[in-house]
Scaffold this motif. Structure first.
Motif, PDB file in Angstrom:
ATOM      1  N   ASP A   1       0.829  -1.205   0.000  1.00 28.14           N
ATOM      2  CA  ASP A   1       0.000   0.000   0.000  1.00 28.14           C
ATOM      3  C   ASP A   1       0.862   1.253   0.000  1.00 28.14           C
ATOM      4  O   ASP A   1       0.549   2.241  -0.667  1.00 28.14           O
ATOM      5  CB  ASP A   1      -0.931   0.003   1.223  1.00 28.14           C
ATOM      6  CG  ASP A   1      -2.028  -1.055   1.121  1.00 28.14           C
ATOM      7  OD1 ASP A   1      -2.245  -1.552  -0.003  1.00 28.14           O
ATOM      8  OD2 ASP A   1      -2.633  -1.386   2.157  1.00 28.14           O
ATOM      9  N   ALA A   2       1.976   1.200   0.760  1.00 24.73           N
ATOM     10  CA  ALA A   2       2.861   2.372   0.851  1.00 24.73           C
ATOM     11  C   ALA A   2       3.517   2.675  -0.488  1.00 24.73           C
ATOM     12  O   ALA A   2       3.624   3.839  -0.898  1.00 24.73           O
ATOM     13  CB  ALA A   2       3.925   2.138   1.927  1.00 24.73           C
ATOM     14  N   VAL A   3       3.969   1.639  -1.200  1.00 23.68           N
ATOM     15  CA  VAL A   3       4.601   1.825  -2.507  1.00 23.68           C
ATOM     16  C   VAL A   3       3.595   2.360  -3.517  1.00 23.68           C
ATOM     17  O   VAL A   3       3.880   3.296  -4.280  1.00 23.68           O
ATOM     18  CB  VAL A   3       5.222   0.499  -3.003  1.00 23.68           C
ATOM     19  CG1 VAL A   3       5.582   0.592  -4.484  1.00 23.68           C
ATOM     20  CG2 VAL A   3       6.454   0.140  -2.192  1.00 23.68           C
ATOM     21  N   ILE A   4       2.388   1.780  -3.527  1.00 21.57           N
ATOM     22  CA  ILE A   4       1.355   2.235  -4.465  1.00 21.57           C
ATOM     23  C   ILE A   4       0.979   3.683  -4.191  1.00 21.57           C
ATOM     24  O   ILE A   4       0.842   4.485  -5.124  1.00 21.57           O
ATOM     25  CB  ILE A   4       0.114   1.321  -4.364  1.00 21.57           C
ATOM     26  CG1 ILE A   4       0.465  -0.079  -4.892  1.00 21.57           C
ATOM     27  CG2 ILE A   4      -1.050   1.903  -5.161  1.00 21.57           C
ATOM     28  CD1 ILE A   4      -0.581  -1.128  -4.602  1.00 21.57           C
ATOM     29  N   MET A   5       0.864   4.025  -2.927  1.00 24.09           N
ATOM     30  CA  MET A   5       0.519   5.408  -2.573  1.00 24.09           C
ATOM     31  C   MET A   5       1.623   6.365  -3.019  1.00 24.09           C
ATOM     32  O   MET A   5       1.344   7.441  -3.561  1.00 24.09           O
ATOM     33  CB  MET A   5       0.311   5.520  -1.059  1.00 24.09           C
ATOM     34  CG  MET A   5      -0.217   6.880  -0.605  1.00 24.09           C
ATOM     35  SD  MET A   5      -0.411   6.960   1.201  1.00 24.09           S
ATOM     36  CE  MET A   5      -1.561   5.619   1.480  1.00 24.09           C
ATOM     37  N   ALA A   6       2.883   5.963  -2.822  1.00 29.60           N
ATOM     38  CA  ALA A   6       4.018   6.813  -3.224  1.00 29.60           C
ATOM     39  C   ALA A   6       4.037   7.000  -4.738  1.00 29.60           C
ATOM     40  O   ALA A   6       4.241   8.110  -5.239  1.00 29.60           O
ATOM     41  CB  ALA A   6       5.325   6.192  -2.744  1.00 29.60           C
ATOM     42  N   CYS A   7       3.804   5.914  -5.478  1.00 26.41           N
ATOM     43  CA  CYS A   7       3.802   5.991  -6.947  1.00 26.41           C
ATOM     44  C   CYS A   7       2.643   6.840  -7.455  1.00 26.41           C
ATOM     45  O   CYS A   7       2.798   7.622  -8.407  1.00 26.41           O
ATOM     46  CB  CYS A   7       3.721   4.590  -7.542  1.00 26.41           C
ATOM     47  SG  CYS A   7       5.224   3.613  -7.315  1.00 26.41           S
ATOM     48  N   ARG A   8       1.498   6.686  -6.808  1.00 20.82           N
ATOM     49  CA  ARG A   8       0.328   7.476  -7.215  1.00 20.82           C
ATOM     50  C   ARG A   8       0.603   8.974  -7.037  1.00 20.82           C
ATOM     51  O   ARG A   8       0.255   9.791  -7.894  1.00 20.82           O
ATOM     52  CB  ARG A   8      -0.884   7.036  -6.396  1.00 20.82           C
ATOM     53  CG  ARG A   8      -2.208   7.636  -6.868  1.00 20.82           C
ATOM     54  CD  ARG A   8      -3.377   7.018  -6.126  1.00 20.82           C
ATOM     55  NE  ARG A   8      -3.623   5.651  -6.596  1.00 20.82           N
ATOM     56  CZ  ARG A   8      -3.804   4.600  -5.801  1.00 20.82           C
ATOM     57  NH1 ARG A   8      -3.730   4.740  -4.488  1.00 20.82           N
ATOM     58  NH2 ARG A   8      -4.051   3.414  -6.306  1.00 20.82           N
ATOM     59  N   GLN A   9       1.272   9.331  -5.941  1.00 19.97           N
ATOM     60  CA  GLN A   9       1.572  10.740  -5.688  1.00 19.97           C
ATOM     61  C   GLN A   9       2.626  11.264  -6.654  1.00 19.97           C
ATOM     62  O   GLN A   9       2.531  12.389  -7.153  1.00 19.97           O
ATOM     63  CB  GLN A   9       2.053  10.926  -4.241  1.00 19.97           C
ATOM     64  CG  GLN A   9       2.184  12.375  -3.803  1.00 19.97           C
ATOM     65  CD  GLN A   9       0.878  13.142  -3.914  1.00 19.97           C
ATOM     66  OE1 GLN A   9      -0.164  12.703  -3.419  1.00 19.97           O
ATOM     67  NE2 GLN A   9       0.913  14.306  -4.559  1.00 19.97           N
ATOM     68  N   LEU A  10       3.641  10.428  -6.957  1.00 16.96           N
ATOM     69  CA  LEU A  10       4.670  10.825  -7.916  1.00 16.96           C
ATOM     70  C   LEU A  10       4.052  11.068  -9.296  1.00 16.96           C
ATOM     71  O   LEU A  10       4.380  12.043  -9.979  1.00 16.96           O
ATOM     72  CB  LEU A  10       5.752   9.747  -8.014  1.00 16.96           C
ATOM     73  CG  LEU A  10       6.742   9.669  -6.839  1.00 16.96           C
ATOM     74  CD1 LEU A  10       7.503   8.353  -6.859  1.00 16.96           C
ATOM     75  CD2 LEU A  10       7.703  10.851  -6.852  1.00 16.96           C
ATOM     76  N   LYS A  11       3.163  10.190  -9.699  1.00 18.49           N
ATOM     77  CA  LYS A  11       2.495  10.350 -10.988  1.00 18.49           C
ATOM     78  C   LYS A  11       1.631  11.614 -10.998  1.00 18.49           C
ATOM     79  O   LYS A  11       1.615  12.365 -11.982  1.00 18.49           O
ATOM     80  CB  LYS A  11       1.648   9.117 -11.293  1.00 18.49           C
ATOM     81  CG  LYS A  11       1.074   9.098 -12.704  1.00 18.49           C
ATOM     82  CD  LYS A  11       0.407   7.776 -13.003  1.00 18.49           C
ATOM     83  CE  LYS A  11      -0.238   7.790 -14.374  1.00 18.49           C
ATOM     84  NZ  LYS A  11       0.766   7.820 -15.452  1.00 18.49           N
ATOM     85  N   LYS A  12       0.945  11.850  -9.908  1.00 23.59           N
ATOM     86  CA  LYS A  12       0.119  13.054  -9.791  1.00 23.59           C
ATOM     87  C   LYS A  12       0.964  14.316  -9.907  1.00 23.59           C
ATOM     88  O   LYS A  12       0.530  15.335 -10.453  1.00 23.59           O
ATOM     89  CB  LYS A  12      -0.621  13.037  -8.450  1.00 23.59           C
ATOM     90  CG  LYS A  12      -1.569  14.216  -8.234  1.00 23.59           C
ATOM     91  CD  LYS A  12      -2.250  14.116  -6.871  1.00 23.59           C
ATOM     92  CE  LYS A  12      -3.143  15.324  -6.616  1.00 23.59           C
ATOM     93  NZ  LYS A  12      -3.760  15.263  -5.260  1.00 23.59           N
ATOM     94  N   ASP A  13       2.208  14.236  -9.419  1.00 22.68           N
ATOM     95  CA  ASP A  13       3.117  15.383  -9.449  1.00 22.68           C
ATOM     96  C   ASP A  13       3.860  15.515 -10.780  1.00 22.68           C
ATOM     97  O   ASP A  13       4.752  16.352 -10.922  1.00 22.68           O
ATOM     98  CB  ASP A  13       4.126  15.285  -8.302  1.00 22.68           C
ATOM     99  CG  ASP A  13       3.464  15.451  -6.945  1.00 22.68           C
ATOM    100  OD1 ASP A  13       2.324  15.965  -6.892  1.00 22.68           O
ATOM    101  OD2 ASP A  13       4.078  15.047  -5.933  1.00 22.68           O
ATOM    102  N   GLY A  14       3.525  14.660 -11.741  1.00 23.07           N
ATOM    103  CA  GLY A  14       4.101  14.807 -13.076  1.00 23.07           C
ATOM    104  C   GLY A  14       5.277  13.921 -13.391  1.00 23.07           C
ATOM    105  O   GLY A  14       5.916  14.085 -14.438  1.00 23.07           O
ATOM    106  N   TYR A  15       5.611  12.965 -12.529  1.00 27.63           N
ATOM    107  CA  TYR A  15       6.718  12.054 -12.803  1.00 27.63           C
ATOM    108  C   TYR A  15       6.260  10.912 -13.708  1.00 27.63           C
ATOM    109  O   TYR A  15       5.098  10.504 -13.670  1.00 27.63           O
ATOM    110  CB  TYR A  15       7.286  11.487 -11.499  1.00 27.63           C
ATOM    111  CG  TYR A  15       8.143  12.464 -10.741  1.00 27.63           C
ATOM    112  CD1 TYR A  15       9.525  12.501 -10.934  1.00 27.63           C
ATOM    113  CD2 TYR A  15       7.575  13.369  -9.845  1.00 27.63           C
ATOM    114  CE1 TYR A  15      10.311  13.409 -10.248  1.00 27.63           C
ATOM    115  CE2 TYR A  15       8.359  14.288  -9.165  1.00 27.63           C
ATOM    116  CZ  TYR A  15       9.724  14.307  -9.360  1.00 27.63           C
ATOM    117  OH  TYR A  15      10.500  15.213  -8.697  1.00 27.63           O
ATOM    118  N   THR A  16       7.186  10.402 -14.518  1.00 24.84           N
ATOM    119  CA  THR A  16       6.909   9.276 -15.407  1.00 24.84           C
ATOM    120  C   THR A  16       7.365   7.989 -14.735  1.00 24.84           C
ATOM    121  O   THR A  16       8.490   7.896 -14.249  1.00 24.84           O
ATOM    122  CB  THR A  16       7.662   9.449 -16.747  1.00 24.84           C
ATOM    123  OG1 THR A  16       7.241  10.669 -17.361  1.00 24.84           O
ATOM    124  CG2 THR A  16       7.376   8.288 -17.687  1.00 24.84           C
TER     125      THR A  16
END
Length: 409
Positions: free
Chosen positions: A97-112
């Motif tokens: 859950d922690a990894v998915i949440m981190a990736c979701r936030q990175l994607k939201k912030d414009g990271y690929t």
């Protein structure tokens, strides 16, 4: 700090450079995966070559970098600019859950985001990451083609697929037909095999100039006349002579003045460089660029190993080390046409002399064969920080190579 960073190019279907995967060597302490001291790890990354010289390493493209799960949750990818980085998530990273949440936030912030070494058979376990991924990297020869095709079609329009470890032209063409849009592998270090009809030929005028420069007393007026007949070469020589490296207080107005200012040794190096650059085309462009960087790296390393008087030999061996792939011809046939010293010729043919040993170390670095590189650096007592600083110098130097007007970089 024991850090080496090499790079491998990634291309699109038209063989245009898309970016580089950055390959780094972990220390014996395995600090890139440490979990006990996140702050110390973040500080280490923030001060490493990965961050301090990121733009030089990616050459204005995008850098693909592997991040362990704990780095993702700690937000360490944010140390690098989102427009220039592709965050690679390895297959062994657990989709917590922690990894998915981190990736979701990175994607939201414009990271690929990219899933690396993706295993189609494990897609259920990482379904949430699949939905977040912009790019999915698949080792082309590892998974059944029918399974790859089925998965690519199921994600059509949603995900960019990158074929890893492409080794032959047949694999490259097949991957394109299957729907892959990006490609990576050692096949692309032999690009002349893709389109042999577009291969250039060595410039006869430059070969004549190199032979003339090799005489005991070069005929500069005669060399100047040969150069003056070539507009592009004249432009490059004048531009080179008026750069800060050779003094700019009094502008050079003639080719002969330019030759005197640059000097015989540097002219020999530049002429070999222009000879190599003259056979560049879209298929071999990256290999030509890397050959130039390799040549400069060789010249820098020769000084580190106490061979200062052989700088030109090391440089020439480096820039011509892939000329057989660039011209799609045997190395023996090509070097027969070039006025090279025997030591350089022997090194290019694989003889185990000092030049060849240095060349092998640079190739080992490029291919991230760290143990082979360590043998060379240990023998010559070159620390990793020093080696990387030389590589970064070579990257910056390549940008300074003068080009004819309107030429592409």
């Amino acid at each position: 700090m024991d850090v080496y960073v090499a790079r491998q190019p990634i291309f699109d279907s038209e063989l245009r450079l898309y970016g580089y995967e950055l390959l780094y060597r972990e220390s014996k302490n395995n600090f890139f995966e440490g979990k006990d001291d996140q702050t110390a790890t973040a500080t280490l990354l923030a001060n490493s070559v990965l961050v301090g010289h990121f733009n030089e390493l990616i050459d204005r493209k995008r850098g693909f970098i592997n991040f362990p799960g704990d780095f993702l949750t700690a937000g360490l990818p944010r140390l690098l600019p989102r427009q220039k980085i592709v965050i690679e998530i390895l297959e062994r990273v657990q989709a917590t859950d922690a990894v998915i949440m981190a990736c979701r936030q990175l994607k939201k912030d414009g990271y690929t985001l990219a899933l690396d070494d993706f295993n189609i058979n494990n897609s259920r376990e990482v379904r949430a990451l699949i939905e977040l991924a912009d790019i999915i990297k698949i080792e082309f020869s590892k998974i059944r083609l029918v399974d790859q095709l089925k998965f690519i079609r199921s994600r059509q329009g949603k995900t960019i697929f990158l074929a890893e470890k492409i080794e032959t032209e047949k694999e490259f063409q097949l991957a394109k037909k299957m729907g892959y849009q990006l490609f990576q592998g050692y096949f692309f270090s032999k690009p002349s095999l893709i389109n042999a009809k577009d291969i250039g030929t060595l410039n006869g005028s430059l070969i004549r100039i190199i032979k003339a420069l090799g005489r005991e007393e070069p005929d500069f007026p005669g060399i100047a006349k040969v150069i003056e007949q070539d507009l592009g070469l004249s432009y490059k020589i004048l531009r080179l002579a008026n750069t800060v490296n050779y003094g700019t207080q009094y502008p050079v107005r003639s080719i002969q003045q330019a030759l005197v200012r640059i000097g015989t040794m540097h002219l020999i190096q530049w002429m070999h460089l222009f000879l190599l650059n003259g056979v560049r085309n879209i298929e071999n462009s990256e290999l030509v660029k890397e050959s130039m960087i390799r040549g400069k790296m060789m010249a820098l390393l020769c000084k580190e190993t106490g061979q200062d008087d052989k700088e030109s030999d090391y440089f020439i061996a480096g820039i011509f080390s892939s000329i057989d792939h660039i011209l799609d011809d045997s190395m023996e046939h090509i070097i027969d046409e070039l006025p090279l010293d025997d030591e350089v010729k022997n090194a290019l043919l694989g003889a185990p002399n000092a030049i060849r040993q240095t060349l092998d170390s640079v190739i080992a670095f490029e291919e991230a064969r760290w143990d082979d590189l360590f043998e060379f650096t240990s023998l010559h007592q070159i620390r990793s920080e020093k080696y990387m600083s030389l590589y970064l110098k070579a990257l910056k130097w390549r940008k300074l190579i003068p080009k004819a007007p309107h030429a592409e970089s």
